[in-house]
Design a protein around this motif. Sequence first.
Motif, PDB file in Angstrom:
ATOM      1  N   ASN A 309      67.785  14.636  78.504  1.00 10.80           N
ATOM      2  CA  ASN A 309      67.929  14.022  77.180  1.00 10.80           C
ATOM      3  C   ASN A 309      66.669  13.235  76.822  1.00 10.80           C
ATOM      4  O   ASN A 309      66.552  12.051  77.109  1.00 10.80           O
ATOM      5  CB  ASN A 309      69.152  13.106  77.150  1.00 10.80           C
ATOM      6  CG  ASN A 309      69.407  12.527  75.762  1.00 10.80           C
ATOM      7  OD1 ASN A 309      68.748  12.896  74.795  1.00 10.80           O
ATOM      8  ND2 ASN A 309      70.361  11.629  75.665  1.00 10.80           N
ATOM      9  N   GLY A 310      65.718  13.919  76.200  1.00  8.35           N
ATOM     10  CA  GLY A 310      64.506  13.237  75.742  1.00  8.35           C
ATOM     11  C   GLY A 310      64.750  12.380  74.523  1.00  8.35           C
ATOM     12  O   GLY A 310      63.894  11.581  74.137  1.00  8.35           O
ATOM     13  N   GLY A 311      65.941  12.523  73.915  1.00  7.35           N
ATOM     14  CA  GLY A 311      66.262  11.754  72.726  1.00  7.35           C
ATOM     15  C   GLY A 311      66.317  10.257  72.951  1.00  7.35           C
ATOM     16  O   GLY A 311      66.073   9.471  72.041  1.00  7.35           O
ATOM     17  N   SER A 315      62.361  11.494  71.348  1.00 10.61           N
ATOM     18  CA  SER A 315      61.805  12.843  71.186  1.00 10.61           C
ATOM     19  C   SER A 315      62.580  13.628  70.129  1.00 10.61           C
ATOM     20  O   SER A 315      63.800  13.710  70.173  1.00 10.61           O
ATOM     21  CB  SER A 315      61.857  13.588  72.526  1.00 10.61           C
ATOM     22  OG  SER A 315      61.508  14.945  72.359  1.00 10.61           O
ATOM     23  N   LEU A 317      61.786  16.997  69.404  1.00  6.55           N
ATOM     24  CA  LEU A 317      61.893  18.375  69.876  1.00  6.55           C
ATOM     25  C   LEU A 317      60.939  18.577  71.044  1.00  6.55           C
ATOM     26  O   LEU A 317      59.849  18.008  71.066  1.00  6.55           O
ATOM     27  CB  LEU A 317      61.550  19.352  68.744  1.00  6.55           C
ATOM     28  CG  LEU A 317      61.883  20.822  68.954  1.00  6.55           C
ATOM     29  CD1 LEU A 317      63.382  21.017  69.120  1.00  6.55           C
ATOM     30  CD2 LEU A 317      61.383  21.653  67.786  1.00  6.55           C
ATOM     31  N   SER A 318      61.357  19.367  72.022  1.00 12.12           N
ATOM     32  CA  SER A 318      60.506  19.648  73.180  1.00 12.12           C
ATOM     33  C   SER A 318      60.922  20.961  73.804  1.00 12.12           C
ATOM     34  O   SER A 318      61.969  21.524  73.465  1.00 12.12           O
ATOM     35  CB  SER A 318      60.624  18.517  74.219  1.00 12.12           C
ATOM     36  OG  SER A 318      61.941  18.480  74.760  1.00 12.12           O
ATOM     37  N   HIS A 333      67.899  15.950  72.179  1.00 16.10           N
ATOM     38  CA  HIS A 333      66.860  15.174  71.498  1.00 16.10           C
ATOM     39  C   HIS A 333      67.490  14.085  70.632  1.00 16.10           C
ATOM     40  O   HIS A 333      68.713  13.917  70.628  1.00 16.10           O
ATOM     41  CB  HIS A 333      65.954  16.109  70.691  1.00 16.10           C
ATOM     42  CG  HIS A 333      65.274  17.126  71.539  1.00 16.10           C
ATOM     43  ND1 HIS A 333      65.834  18.362  71.828  1.00 16.10           N
ATOM     44  CD2 HIS A 333      64.113  17.082  72.236  1.00 16.10           C
ATOM     45  CE1 HIS A 333      65.027  19.044  72.634  1.00 16.10           C
ATOM     46  NE2 HIS A 333      63.973  18.284  72.894  1.00 16.10           N
ATOM     47  N   ASN A 334      66.620  13.344  69.921  1.00 13.79           N
ATOM     48  CA  ASN A 334      67.159  12.213  69.157  1.00 13.79           C
ATOM     49  C   ASN A 334      67.988  12.697  67.971  1.00 13.79           C
ATOM     50  O   ASN A 334      67.862  13.839  67.513  1.00 13.79           O
ATOM     51  CB  ASN A 334      66.045  11.267  68.715  1.00 13.79           C
ATOM     52  CG  ASN A 334      65.061  11.927  67.751  1.00 13.79           C
ATOM     53  OD1 ASN A 334      65.089  13.135  67.556  1.00 13.79           O
ATOM     54  ND2 ASN A 334      64.190  11.135  67.165  1.00 13.79           N
ATOM     55  N   TYR A 353      68.495  18.291  67.449  1.00 16.22           N
ATOM     56  CA  TYR A 353      67.932  19.576  67.835  1.00 16.22           C
ATOM     57  C   TYR A 353      68.177  19.807  69.325  1.00 16.22           C
ATOM     58  O   TYR A 353      68.006  18.908  70.142  1.00 16.22           O
ATOM     59  CB  TYR A 353      66.429  19.621  67.558  1.00 16.22           C
ATOM     60  CG  TYR A 353      66.060  19.602  66.090  1.00 16.22           C
ATOM     61  CD1 TYR A 353      66.857  20.223  65.137  1.00 16.22           C
ATOM     62  CD2 TYR A 353      64.908  18.959  65.655  1.00 16.22           C
ATOM     63  CE1 TYR A 353      66.523  20.209  63.792  1.00 16.22           C
ATOM     64  CE2 TYR A 353      64.560  18.944  64.312  1.00 16.22           C
ATOM     65  CZ  TYR A 353      65.371  19.563  63.385  1.00 16.22           C
ATOM     66  OH  TYR A 353      65.039  19.546  62.058  1.00 16.22           O
TER      67      TYR A 353
END
Length: 399
Positions: A309-311, A315, A317-318, A333-334, A353
Amino acid sequence: MLLEITIPSPGESITEVEISSWLVKDGDFVKKNQVIAEIDSDKATLEIRAEESGILIIKAKKGELLKVGEILCLIDTKKKTSEKKNISTKQSPSAKKRLSQYKIDNKIDNKIDNKIDNKIDNKIDNKIDNKIDNKIAQKKHYAIQAIPSMGTKSLINRSFNVKRLSKLRRKLSERLVSVKNETAMLTTFNEVDMSNIFFLKTKYKDVFKEKHGVNLGFMPFFVKSCIKALKEYPNINSMIDRENQINFNYYDVSIAVSGPKGLMVPVIRNADTLSFRGIEKTIKDLSNRIKNSTISIDDMTGGTFTITNGGIFGSMLSTPIINPPQSAILGMHNIVERPVVILGKIEIRPIMYLALSYDHRIIDGKEAVGFLFSIKKSIENPINTLIGSENELNNYFEL
């Protein structure tokens, strides 16, 4: 008695570790079970504790590589007991006076020793710093000579710091590069409307925390949605072993967690058998152990699928990198309010996303797209797809 503290075995395949830090100094008095050092293996950072109380004698420096079973340090367990015996048996006034003088002398000696040690350390540090500064100055000089004059007399600060990568970080670097080189990695994307998840989370979060002692977050919804999708698309819950493909009939979901030593990926075992409460409590326990550096190698091996979970860091999108030897990873993501078209009208909805990176050698694009779409349906309509009906909500959340 001199007690040997040796390097423990962090895991079956690990034969060598690196000393990442000493938390005490050579000659310090340490207590039994006190954390005295940290060591880095290929997979995790482990704490070393004193097995007995006594004076520490360090045998290996920070950054040194040691094999499992080699001596890390010694503990002189005799000194503390002999000192206590001497103090307890001196009873006369003259003896007490001598003891007092002895303590004063010891303090003076310690201060002198510390000053001498500090002077020596400072001299060594200054020599090292001077050498580094000289090299930097030389590089600056050559760089300035090579650059045409721009009409300014001031020099721009172009200093830099150099530090050695830890063993854990070096191993992580190797694994990430090997994934890129040894897999046919591809990423597909989708978006999901989080409105219904927000509704359920807002409605039940207070009573859920009061009943179970943990927060109700987004992760259980995604873990359950992923398990449902993995059952529909079993190749995503598999791995390649040389010329064979191994499909797992169980669901051990790895969760990426950021810790003091970097990104760790502990495993939620048999996630399909756990409730929302069970998933949240397991994640909380694993996260606490990562923050306290008490996570074990076994806690981070054997996963069949990973969620990251880069959100939480913002983040948008990755393209997440596969966690080997697994074949796929889901990236969250966020959540951002975006305009979307609903039944011909523009509405503002909380949108996230999603990204699925997968090994194209055994997972077809159709499967990857279908997997993400299955998660999208579960998240956007959780009552019908995950829970069953509104009547089951209290039972599902164990309220």
